[in-house]
Motif scaffolding. Structure first.
Motif, short mmCIF file in Angstrom:
data_model
loop_
_atom_site.label_atom_id
_atom_site.label_comp_id
_atom_site.label_asym_id
_atom_site.label_seq_id
_atom_site.Cartn_x
_atom_site.Cartn_y
_atom_site.Cartn_z
N ALA A 204 0.67 -5.19 3.65
CA ALA A 204 -0.56 -5.41 4.14
C ALA A 204 -1.50 -6.66 3.47
O ALA A 204 -1.01 -7.05 2.36
CB ALA A 204 -1.62 -4.13 3.53
N ALA B 79 3.14 0.51 3.30
CA ALA B 79 2.69 -0.44 4.19
C ALA B 79 2.69 -1.61 3.35
O ALA B 79 2.38 -1.89 2.31
CB ALA B 79 1.28 -0.10 4.62
N HIS C 251 2.84 9.02 8.09
CA HIS C 251 2.66 8.55 6.87
C HIS C 251 4.01 7.65 6.28
O HIS C 251 4.99 7.99 6.81
CB HIS C 251 2.37 9.41 5.85
N GLU D 163 -2.14 -3.27 8.23
CA GLU D 163 -1.35 -2.68 7.40
C GLU D 163 0.15 -2.57 8.40
O GLU D 163 -0.19 -1.56 9.43
CB GLU D 163 -1.79 -1.21 6.78
N VAL E 2 0.68 -1.17 -0.04
CA VAL E 2 -0.05 -0.04 0.05
C VAL E 2 0.83 1.27 -0.10
O VAL E 2 1.73 1.32 0.86
CB VAL E 2 -0.95 -0.09 1.08
N ASP F 76 0.47 4.27 0.58
CA ASP F 76 0.42 5.31 1.50
C ASP F 76 -0.76 4.83 2.86
O ASP F 76 -1.77 4.52 2.50
CB ASP F 76 -0.19 6.72 1.20
N SER F 77 -0.02 4.93 3.97
CA SER F 77 -0.85 4.56 5.20
C SER F 77 -0.42 5.52 6.32
O SER F 77 0.62 6.06 6.26
CB SER F 77 -0.80 3.10 5.38
N HIS G 95 -5.48 1.09 15.68
CA HIS G 95 -3.98 1.57 15.05
C HIS G 95 -3.08 1.78 16.14
O HIS G 95 -3.44 2.04 17.35
CB HIS G 95 -4.26 2.77 14.13
N ILE H 25 3.30 -0.44 8.73
CA ILE H 25 3.56 0.93 8.26
C ILE H 25 5.00 1.25 8.42
O ILE H 25 5.69 0.91 9.60
CB ILE H 25 2.60 1.88 8.94
N ARG I 160 -1.97 -0.51 11.40
CA ARG I 160 -3.32 0.00 11.29
C ARG I 160 -4.21 -0.97 10.55
O ARG I 160 -3.76 -1.84 9.40
CB ARG I 160 -3.32 1.35 10.24
#
Length: 414
Positions: A331, A329, A326, A342, A316, A318-319, A374, A344, A356
């Motif tokens: 996931a 991730a 930020h 996720e 991913v 952006d998480s 999270h 990160i 998260r």
């Protein structure tokens, strides 16, 4: 774990005959005094079970589903995660204690829904009256679900595992303790006055854990939890125990293979029959090992490479962790409930920031995009005693900061 196999009946159950053998059902309506008494007894039993479980759970026992949690929510939630999971001593995987304690809030909401309210602000206690959301919670944040893809996954995992292998973590000496500080928040599902589920999360709060390298001695501080004293609770075990993937210690982690294929085979073998699917359980197990542990560098690198081999794992782009940092991730979404966990990492240093869990589709009143839980790791270190902050340790004992120090860490909220 001893499992009792299901037995198939040789012939169908005769419900009519069974009904004739059973007494007639009674009137389910109870007096208000009786309901209040049952409610009070239930809450007392739940708090006792949570308190006893945090102190006395033995390896192989069952943690409440972060469902995360814990479940959790999974671990009501969370912490997290989906599916049933073998309980373990919280000293081995302390983050689960947070998810277990959150069950008190869920149970309270359930009792309120059945009895028409707990009384006090937001409800009169009578049938059909409005019920206030669980104390100490805020509406669950909702985010745009970012697309996950296997494109770029191999390169990102290579960077992340390389950074983990190069980490200069101090080796704990006998008598010292591994220290992890996090900001955490897990989901609580609340049945509102209209009968619809509404998603709330705990207010973001700090959590500190100290564990001896052998896993036999430890301490947990999480004042936010009603089941945990403000000065914390002991995580000391009642006696010698055999560590495992579900109840790891630092000394145990040092014995694991670092080859990703061997690691993954061991994880699949030891978690067989647990969780919603073998792949999800393997992913969750690796996440549990990373979330609130100080992991030997070569093993951490191997765990990330092993995770990339699990079907369904994606990258991913952006998480964000619990304090808003930020990163990219690794996931995987649980096929059963659509909750995507996720892990990160900082975009530049590839350091683990936190975790998260986001709902990827509407399921049982939990809407797509809901953040089920999270965390944010704000410190990992080796210290000389329980309840001792890293700054009080001898020079050189504190590990490198896991995140840029210029980012403020809020004490509450989401």
């Amino acid at each position: 774990m001893i499992r009792t196999p299901w037995r198939r009946r040789d012939e169908p159950l005769d419900h009519a005959e069974l009904a004739r053998l059973l007494p007639a059902p009674g009137d389910p309506e109870l007096s208000s005094d009786r309901l209040s008494g049952l409610e009070e007894h239930l809450m007392t039993e739940i708090r006792n079970e949570i308190q006893n479980g945090i102190r006395n759970v033995t390896p192989g026992a069952e943690s409440p589903p972060r469902t995360g949690a814990s479940t959790g929510a999974r671990n009501v939630t969370p912490g997290a995660e989906s599916g049933s999971r073998p309980a373990r001593r919280p000293g081995r995987r302390p983050v689960l204690a947070g998810a277990g304690a959150a069950l008190v809030l869920v149970a309270a909401a359930g009792v309120a829904a059945l009895t028409g309210g707990l009384g006090g602000p937001g409800g009169s206690g009578g049938p059909g009256s409005a019920v206030a959301p669980p104390a100490g919670t805020v509406p669950a944040p909702v985010v745009q679900v970012a697309r996950g893809s296997t494109e770029g996954l191999a390169g990102a995992v290579a960077d992340i595992s390389g950074a983990a292998a190069r980490a200069e973590l101090p080796e704990p000496r006998p008598g010292q303790f591994l220290y992890v500080r996090s900001e955490v928040s897990w989901m609580v599902t609340w049945d509102g006055a209209d009968g619809k589920n509404e998603s709330y999360v705990e207010k973001l709060h700090p959590r500190e854990v100290w564990m001896s390298p052998d896993g036999g001695t430890g301490w947990l501080m999480e004042p936010y939890k009603e089941s945990i004293d403000r000065e914390g609770i002991t995580l000391d075990g009642p006696g010698p125990s055999r560590p495992s993937l579900n109840a790891p210690s630092y000394d145990y982690l040092r014995t694991l293979p670092t080859d990703p294929d061997l690691l993954l085979k061991k994880i699949y073998d030891e978690t067989e029959g647990e969780g919603n699917s073998p792949d999800q359980r393997a992913f969750n197990t690796i996440g549990d090992l990373l979330r609130e542990q100080v992991v030997p560098p070569e093993l951490a690198a191997g765990l990330y490479r092993a995770a990339a081999r699990i079907p369904g794992v994606v990258l991913v782009d952006d998480s964000a962790d619990a304090v808003g940092r930020h990163g990219v991730a690794i996931a995987r979404a649980d096929e059963a409930d659509g909750a995507r966990t996720e892990w990160i990492f900082d975009r530049e240093t590839y350091t683990y920031l936190g975790e998260r869990t986001v709902q990827t589709r509407d399921v049982e009143g939990v809407k797509e995009g809901t953040v089920r839980g999270h965390t944010a790791v704000t410190d990992r270190a080796v210290v000389d005693a329980v309840k001792q902050p890293p700054a009080a340790s001898a020079p050189g004992e504190r590990s490198a900061p896991p995140t840029p120090t210029s980012i403020p860490i809020p004490s509450a909220g989401t």
